[in-house]
Design an enzyme around this catalytic site. Structure first.
Site, mmCIF file in Angstrom:
data_model
loop_
_atom_site.group_PDB
_atom_site.id
_atom_site.type_symbol
_atom_site.label_atom_id
_atom_site.label_comp_id
_atom_site.label_asym_id
_atom_site.label_seq_id
_atom_site.Cartn_x
_atom_site.Cartn_y
_atom_site.Cartn_z
ATOM 1 N N GLY B 54 0.820 -1.192 0.000
ATOM 2 C CA GLY B 54 0.000 0.000 0.000
ATOM 3 C C GLY B 54 0.859 1.248 0.000
ATOM 4 O O GLY B 54 1.996 1.230 0.469
ATOM 5 N N SER B 55 0.313 2.359 -0.518
ATOM 6 C CA SER B 55 1.002 3.638 -0.415
ATOM 7 C C SER B 55 0.734 4.241 0.965
ATOM 8 O O SER B 55 -0.061 3.728 1.749
ATOM 9 C CB SER B 55 0.535 4.579 -1.522
ATOM 10 O OG SER B 55 0.955 4.088 -2.777
ATOM 11 N N GLY B 56 1.436 5.343 1.241
ATOM 12 C CA GLY B 56 1.288 5.991 2.545
ATOM 13 C C GLY B 56 2.435 5.683 3.480
ATOM 14 O O GLY B 56 2.443 6.146 4.620
ATOM 15 N N HIS B 57 3.400 4.901 3.008
ATOM 16 C CA HIS B 57 4.557 4.521 3.827
ATOM 17 C C HIS B 57 5.844 5.162 3.317
ATOM 18 O O HIS B 57 6.939 4.710 3.642
ATOM 19 C CB HIS B 57 4.733 2.999 3.826
ATOM 20 C CG HIS B 57 3.525 2.240 4.223
ATOM 21 N ND1 HIS B 57 2.926 2.411 5.457
ATOM 22 C CD2 HIS B 57 2.781 1.312 3.572
ATOM 23 C CE1 HIS B 57 1.865 1.617 5.531
ATOM 24 N NE2 HIS B 57 1.748 0.940 4.400
ATOM 25 N N LYS B 105 5.961 -7.803 2.633
ATOM 26 C CA LYS B 105 5.669 -7.624 4.055
ATOM 27 C C LYS B 105 4.450 -8.478 4.386
ATOM 28 O O LYS B 105 3.490 -8.540 3.625
ATOM 29 C CB LYS B 105 5.375 -6.151 4.358
ATOM 30 C CG LYS B 105 6.610 -5.265 4.133
ATOM 31 C CD LYS B 105 6.404 -3.836 4.615
ATOM 32 C CE LYS B 105 5.228 -3.126 3.995
ATOM 33 N NZ LYS B 105 5.188 -3.188 2.509
ATOM 34 N N ASP B 110 -1.128 -8.449 0.494
ATOM 35 C CA ASP B 110 0.159 -8.422 -0.200
ATOM 36 C C ASP B 110 0.642 -9.838 -0.510
ATOM 37 O O ASP B 110 1.103 -10.123 -1.621
ATOM 38 C CB ASP B 110 1.231 -7.726 0.660
ATOM 39 C CG ASP B 110 0.995 -6.216 0.801
ATOM 40 O OD1 ASP B 110 0.018 -5.709 0.237
ATOM 41 O OD2 ASP B 110 1.805 -5.567 1.488
ATOM 42 N N HIS B 219 -0.390 0.637 9.599
ATOM 43 C CA HIS B 219 -1.652 1.060 8.981
ATOM 44 C C HIS B 219 -2.631 1.514 10.042
ATOM 45 O O HIS B 219 -3.834 1.477 9.854
ATOM 46 C CB HIS B 219 -2.304 -0.084 8.206
ATOM 47 C CG HIS B 219 -1.411 -0.727 7.227
ATOM 48 N ND1 HIS B 219 -0.625 -1.800 7.545
ATOM 49 C CD2 HIS B 219 -1.160 -0.441 5.941
ATOM 50 C CE1 HIS B 219 0.065 -2.153 6.473
ATOM 51 N NE2 HIS B 219 -0.231 -1.349 5.497
#
Lengths: 333, 333
Positions: B54-57, B105, B110, B219
Site C-alpha cells: 500500500g502507499s502511505g509509507h 511484508k 500483499d 496502517h
C-alpha cells in the site's frame, strides 16, 4: 502535548546527545555548550563556517556539520537564538587560521548575538565575517525580524560556501559568494497546522480545520494571508507566483529547487507539491539543475506545511552544489 | 483533513509523478501501472528484486528503487495492496533472465497478490521466489495479517538483498539471505496520534490527549497496549525490552539499528529516542555497526510515533549493508 521527550527542558541536550551518538564519526559536541563541531575540527588553513540558531528546525543546523558544509553549528533553546558565548566557543574550536565565517539567518536575536561573538573573536585575534540571509519573500519585518526572514534558502548557502571553503576560497571570497547566493535565492512557506514548543506546551497559533496560513515563517510567525485549504497546485501556484514576481529574474535560468517539509508533512505530500512546482517551472522555461531537494531540510518542530526555495545558479555555484559532502542530513543509505 | 493534495483519489498518482520528476535519473514509471522501476531495468543476468504494498509509507517502497536496492516497487492505493497485474508488469519489466525475487511484508493482501503474480510470471517462463517479512514483535495476528506483521525491518532486506543481487548472487542464494535477514530482525513501534487516509478523511482510531499506543502497526492497526505518555526513555525501555526478550539472541552481537519516524515525528524526537536506544544497547553489551538509521524510512502518512528495529548482523550482511547504493531515499546532499 504529544512528544517523544524525556523532559521539555532537556529536549535540546537529549537531541544533541542522540546526534553525537548517531554520527560520532562526523561530529562531536563541545562540552556544556550545545555546539556541534566537525569531528576533525579545526581544519588548518581553511576558512571555517559556523551557523546556528534556535533548535526545532532539525536537521538544521547540526545536521549540516561535516566535511563540505559547516564546521560548527550553535544550538539555542527551541526557537531561541544561541548566546554569544556559544558562538565564541564554536569560533575558537573551528578556527584553522584562515578566518571564521558566520551564516546567520535574519532574526534579530541571531544577528545581534553573532555580531557580538564576532567582536569577541576579533578581540582574541580571530578574523571573522558574516552573511545575513533573508530569502523569505512573504513578509517585510515580523515579530522576530526587521527586514525579510532567513529561511530554507540558507541551506544552499551552507552547501555552496562549505564546498568553496573546502576548496580553499579565502574569507573575502566566501563572503562574496555567500552574498551572491543570498541575492539569488528566494523562498516562501505555508502551514496547515501550528507547532507546539516543548517548554510552553501550547500551539503558537490557532488555525481552523479548513484553513491554511500562507507566507508562514519557521517559528510559527504569522504569515501574509490566511485562506481556505485548496488543491496543492493552487498552493504552489500562489507561492511560486510570489517567488517569481520578486526581484530575482529567473527567466531562462537553471535553478536549484527545494521543496522543504516543515516537520509533520508526509513525503507523499511533498512529492505531490513538487510535481506542481515542476509544472510552473516548465511554463516559465526554468530548468532544474541536477536534482531537486525534496524532504525535511529546515523544519518547525511538528508543523505540517512546506516551503519552496528557488536558487538561480551560476557556473561557480553549480560546481560547489554538486561537490561531495558528508553530513548527518545527507548520508547515503 | 489537512493535506497537501490535489484530490484524495489522485494522491498516489500525483505523488508518483512527483517522484519521477524528481528522480528521473534513477527511476521511471511503468505507464498506467503505478509501478516504479529502475531507470536502467532490466539488468541482464541479475536477479531482480521487486517489492511493494500500500502507499502511505513513503519513502517505502519507491524510494528504495535504484542500483543496489530494489528493481521495482508496486504502489497500491493508500494502505491497500497492489494488484497481481501490477506485480506481473513489474516482474516482466525488470526480469533480466536470472529470476525475480519478491520482498513481501506480511499482510494478507500483499502475500496473496504477490503469490498470484508469481504464478502468472512462472506461466510466462519467468522464475520467481519470495520472502515474507514478519519482524514486528508486538502482536501475533491482527486485522490485516495472520502471524506477525512485516514492518520497518523489511528495509534491511531491501538493502542487503539488493546489494547481494548486484553482486551476482543467484535466486536461491538471495532467498536464503532474505530468510536469514528476516530471521534476525525484530521491530516494535508506537504511536502518539492516528493518521488520516486521504480517501476516508477520518482518523483510523481515536486516542486521548495523554495516551500513546504501543505495538502499533503501520496502517493504524491497534497495538498491544495503550498507556499514558511517559518519558522517551520509558517508551524505549519498553520497546527494546519486547525486542530483546523475543527469539533472537542479540547478546554480544553487532547490530544494525533503525529508529524510524512514522511520518509526523520531528527529527529532534527521533534523536532523543536514539540516545535512549543506545543506553539500552550499552547495558546489554550490544554494538551498533557502522552507523544507525535515524529518520523516516517506513511511515504511516502523518502519524506521530516511531519504531525501533534491530538486525543481528553476520559478516556477509555487513558487507552488503555498507555496499554503495543509489536510491531516492538515500541521496547524498
Amino acid at each position: 502535548m504529544k512528544k517523544i521527550l524525556n523532559a521539555p527542558e532537556r529536549a535540546v541536550e537529549d537531541m544533541l546527545r542522540g546526534m553525537e551518538l548517531a554520527h560520532g564519526d562526523l561530529i562531536r559536541l563541545l562540552p556544556e555548550q550545545n555546539v556541534v563541531v566537525r569531528a576533525d575540527a579545526p581544519v588548518e588553513g581553511k576558512v571555517a563556517l559556523v551557523s546556528g540558531g534556535g533548535s526545532g528546525h532539525e536537521p538544521t543546523h547540526g545536521g549540516y556539520v561535516g566535511p563540505g558544509m559547516l564546521d560548527a553549528a550553535c544550538a539555542g533553546a527551541v526557537f531561541t537564538s544561541p548566546v554569544p558565548d556559544q558562538m565564541l566557543e564554536a569560533t575558537k574550536a573551528v578556527n584553522g587560521g584562515a578566518g571564521v565565517f558566520y551564516v546567520i539567518k535574519n532574526y534579530t536575536g541571531d544577528v545581534m548575538n553573532f555580531e557580538m561573538a564576532g567582536e569577541l573573536a576579533e578581540a582574541e585575534g580571530i578574523q571573522t565575517d558574516y552573511v545575513v540571509t533573508n530569502d523569505d519573500v512573504a513578509v517585510e519585518d515580523s515579530e522576530h525580524t526587521s527586514g525579510r526572514r532567513g529561511v530554507a534558502g540558507t541551506v544552499f548557502v551552507h552547501k555552496i560556501c562549505g564546498a568553496a571553503a573546502d576548496g580553499g576560497k579565502d574569507l573575502a571570497g566566501i563572503k562574496e559568494l555567500a552574498e551572491r547566493v543570498n541575492a539569488n535565492v528566494r523562498s516562501m512557506g505555508m502551514a496547515l497546522t501550528s507547532c507546539i514548543p516543548p517548554e510552553s506546551g501550547e500551539p503558537i497559533f490557532d488555525i481552523g480545520e479548513n484553513e491554511m496560513e500562507l507566507g508562514i515563517g519557521i517559528h510559527g510567525e504569522r504569515g501574509s494571508e490566511r485562506r481556505e485549504i485548496g488543491p496543492a497546485s493552487e498552493m504552489v501556484d500562489h507561492m511560486m507566483g510570489r517567488i517569481l514576481e520578486d526581484t530575482v529574474d529567473y527567466s531562462g535560468s537553471e535553478v536549484a529547487v527545494m521543496v522543504n517539509g516543515m516537520g509533520g508533512t508526509p513525503l507523499m505530500e511533498l512529492y505531490v507539491a513538487y510535481a506542481s512546482v515542476r509544472d510552473v517551472l516548465e511554463r516559465q522555461g526554468i530548468q532544474v539543475y541536477r536534482m531537486p531537494y525534496v524532504g525535511d531540510y529546515m523544519t518547525s518542530l511538528e508543523m505540517a506545511g512546506f516551503s519552496i526555495t528557488l536558487l538561480k545558479l551560476d557556473d561557480e555555484m553549480k560546481g560547489y552544489l554538486e561537490a561531495p559532502c558528508n553530513v548527518a542530513a545527507g548520508r547515503p543509505f
